[in-house]
Enzyme design. Structure first.
Site, mmCIF file in Angstrom:
data_model
loop_
_atom_site.group_PDB
_atom_site.id
_atom_site.type_symbol
_atom_site.label_atom_id
_atom_site.label_comp_id
_atom_site.label_asym_id
_atom_site.label_seq_id
_atom_site.Cartn_x
_atom_site.Cartn_y
_atom_site.Cartn_z
ATOM 1 N N LYS A 102 35.386 27.707 34.043
ATOM 2 C CA LYS A 102 34.549 28.527 35.048
ATOM 3 C C LYS A 102 33.775 29.501 34.885
ATOM 4 O O LYS A 102 32.911 30.132 35.498
ATOM 5 C CB LYS A 102 35.632 28.246 36.361
ATOM 6 C CG LYS A 102 36.789 29.410 36.162
ATOM 7 C CD LYS A 102 37.826 29.084 37.234
ATOM 8 C CE LYS A 102 38.832 30.348 36.755
ATOM 9 N NZ LYS A 102 40.242 30.027 37.708
ATOM 10 N N ARG B 130 49.262 32.102 45.956
ATOM 11 C CA ARG B 130 48.057 31.472 46.165
ATOM 12 C C ARG B 130 48.479 29.971 46.441
ATOM 13 O O ARG B 130 49.076 29.750 47.473
ATOM 14 C CB ARG B 130 47.335 31.756 45.082
ATOM 15 C CG ARG B 130 45.533 31.416 45.252
ATOM 16 C CD ARG B 130 44.834 31.883 44.070
ATOM 17 N NE ARG B 130 44.577 30.649 43.186
ATOM 18 C CZ ARG B 130 43.913 30.891 42.047
ATOM 19 N NH1 ARG B 130 43.035 31.532 41.865
ATOM 20 N NH2 ARG B 130 43.951 29.519 41.288
HETATM 21 C C1 LIG Z 1 40.915 30.392 36.814
HETATM 22 C C2 LIG Z 1 42.158 29.542 36.573
HETATM 23 C C3 LIG Z 1 42.897 29.555 35.184
HETATM 24 C C4 LIG Z 1 42.412 30.248 34.048
HETATM 25 O O1 LIG Z 1 43.041 32.026 34.112
HETATM 26 P P1 LIG Z 1 42.614 32.699 32.691
HETATM 27 O O2 LIG Z 1 43.422 34.022 33.486
HETATM 28 O O3 LIG Z 1 41.062 32.887 32.713
HETATM 29 O O4 LIG Z 1 43.279 32.191 31.775
HETATM 30 C C5 LIG Z 1 43.857 28.803 35.285
HETATM 31 N N1 LIG Z 1 44.539 28.165 36.297
HETATM 32 C C6 LIG Z 1 43.850 28.127 37.408
HETATM 33 C C7 LIG Z 1 44.494 27.260 38.661
HETATM 34 C C8 LIG Z 1 42.628 28.846 37.817
HETATM 35 O O5 LIG Z 1 42.175 28.990 38.829
#
Ligand SMILES: *Cc1c(COP(=O)(O)O)cnc(C)c1O
Length: 354
Positions: free
Chosen positions: A36, A129
């Site tokens: 993302k 969250r």
């Molecule tokens: C964005 C996201 C991740 C990745 O997070 P990083 O800190 O970039 O590794 C993993 N799991 C979920 C649910 C996310 O929204």
């Protein structure tokens, strides 16, 4: 090079991915590459696939659509919107879920398409969250198991996002115990226990991650070679796969403190200034509409970033050894949130280097 530009060295991304996949593989943990942050640009995702990840994961279904040609499982990270249920079942093999109503809609869509959609039930272990509250997770599974179009592939959690809660042996043990209880109560096997994001890396490095956890989802660790709990660099990774470039459009000597009564800046904030006397300043053709400037650092470390408005970035070049001219390009190291914003700006060129 057309500027402003963001360059991405995909060989470095591939290398970082290999490092993470190996580190986790040694503990029986599979890795999902989170795409993302770079809007799922296919060339970057493909580099992580070459690096050996088991899955691709993104929070937006539009991004997974861009990757439909890549033949490994795709996971939707953000809880699905019920209005997108059709696309979710079409373009994601797996989605993270916490609402029975949504899971029911996914099940219906999957049955219409003669598919089985896999779901991971998200469990909240304290970050507040997404997720079913941990004490309620085991009973929540019951109704999901009655739905014919979905398969409960496992459970997962997310940490260090809203509440800043760090993963720990204790909270991941809590997740592990919930997984074991679900397996005992319902006589099923969970394939995946997904223990978080790049903030879980330090537990992997210390060998402290509970062995029931067999899946992690990494964006930052792969893209920048940093773990997110303490911001430490990860050994044998590159931190400079992404670079930002912008062009000098003005060069002037000016005082460092504005003249006149100070109101608010272009973003409605009261600005503050350090008086360094008269300084050589440059204005670059990039601004806050393009990039989060708090997260960029000139590679010429003698340059000071002093501020920005929507589309002008002001830097102090007085101490630099280089003679800058109008039309010169200034290079920046960036970190995650600068990448995130620059990727979303249509004014910033994205250039793949391989
Ligand atoms: C964005 C996201 C991740 C990745 O997070 P990083 O800190 O970039 O590794 C993993 N799991 C979920 C649910 C996310 O929204």
């Amino acid at each position: 090079m057309k500027v402003p530009a963001l360059t991405i060295d995909v060989k470095k991304i591939e290398h970082n991915t290999k490092t993470m996949v190996e580190m986790c593989g040694n503990l029986g943990i599979k890795v999902a590459a989170v795409t993302k942050g770079y809007c799922a640009i296919p060339e970057i995702a493909e580099a992580s696939v070459r690096g050996g990840v088991h899955m691709i994961a993104d929070s937006r279904i539009e991004n997974l659509m861009k990757l439909k040609h890549i033949d490994i499982p795709k996971m939707l990270l953000r809880l699905p919107m019920i209005s997108q249920a059709d696309d979710v079942v079409e373009y994601a093999d797996i989605s993270l879920n916490s609402e029975y109503k949504t899971i029911t809609a996914l099940s219906q869509k999957a049955l219409e398409k003669n598919k089985i959609h896999k779901i991971i039930l998200m469990v909240d272990i304290g970050d507040l969250r997404e997720g079913v509250w941990n004490t309620k997770a085991v009973p929540y599974v019951k109704e999901i198991l009655n739905l014919k179009g979905v398969e409960l592939m496992g459970i997962g959690t997310n940490l260090t996002c809203y509440g800043g809660v760090l993963p720990s042996v204790e909270n991941l043990e809590l997740l592990s115990n919930i997984a074991k209880e679900i397996e005992e109560v319902y006589h099923i096997r969970l394939q995946i226990v997904s223990g978080g994001n790049s903030s879980s890396v330090y537990l992997v490095q210390n060998g402290q991650i509970p062995n029931t956890v067999n899946h992690l989802r990494f964006g930052e660790a792969i893209l920048f070679g940093t773990e997110f709990a303490y911001g430490q660099r990860i050994e044998n990774t590159y931190g400079d796969a992404f670079k930002l470039y912008a062009e000098v459009v003005e060069l002037k000597e000016k005082p460092s403190v504005p003249i006149g009564e100070i109101g608010l800046d272009a973003f409605g904030e009261k600005p503050t200034f350090v008086d360094r006397g008269v300084r050589k300043r440059a204005i670059l053709g990039i601004g806050k509409q393009d990039v989060r400037i708090e997260n960029i650092k000139p590679t010429d470390r003698q340059i000071i970033v002093i501020g920005a408005s929507s589309d002008h970035l002001i830097i102090d070049i007085t101490d630099s050894k280089k003679q800058y001219d109008i039309g010169d390009i200034v290079e920046f190291d960036i970190h995650y949130t600068a990448m995130l914003t620059a990727m979303t700006s249509e004014y910033v060129q994205k250039i793949i280097i391989d």
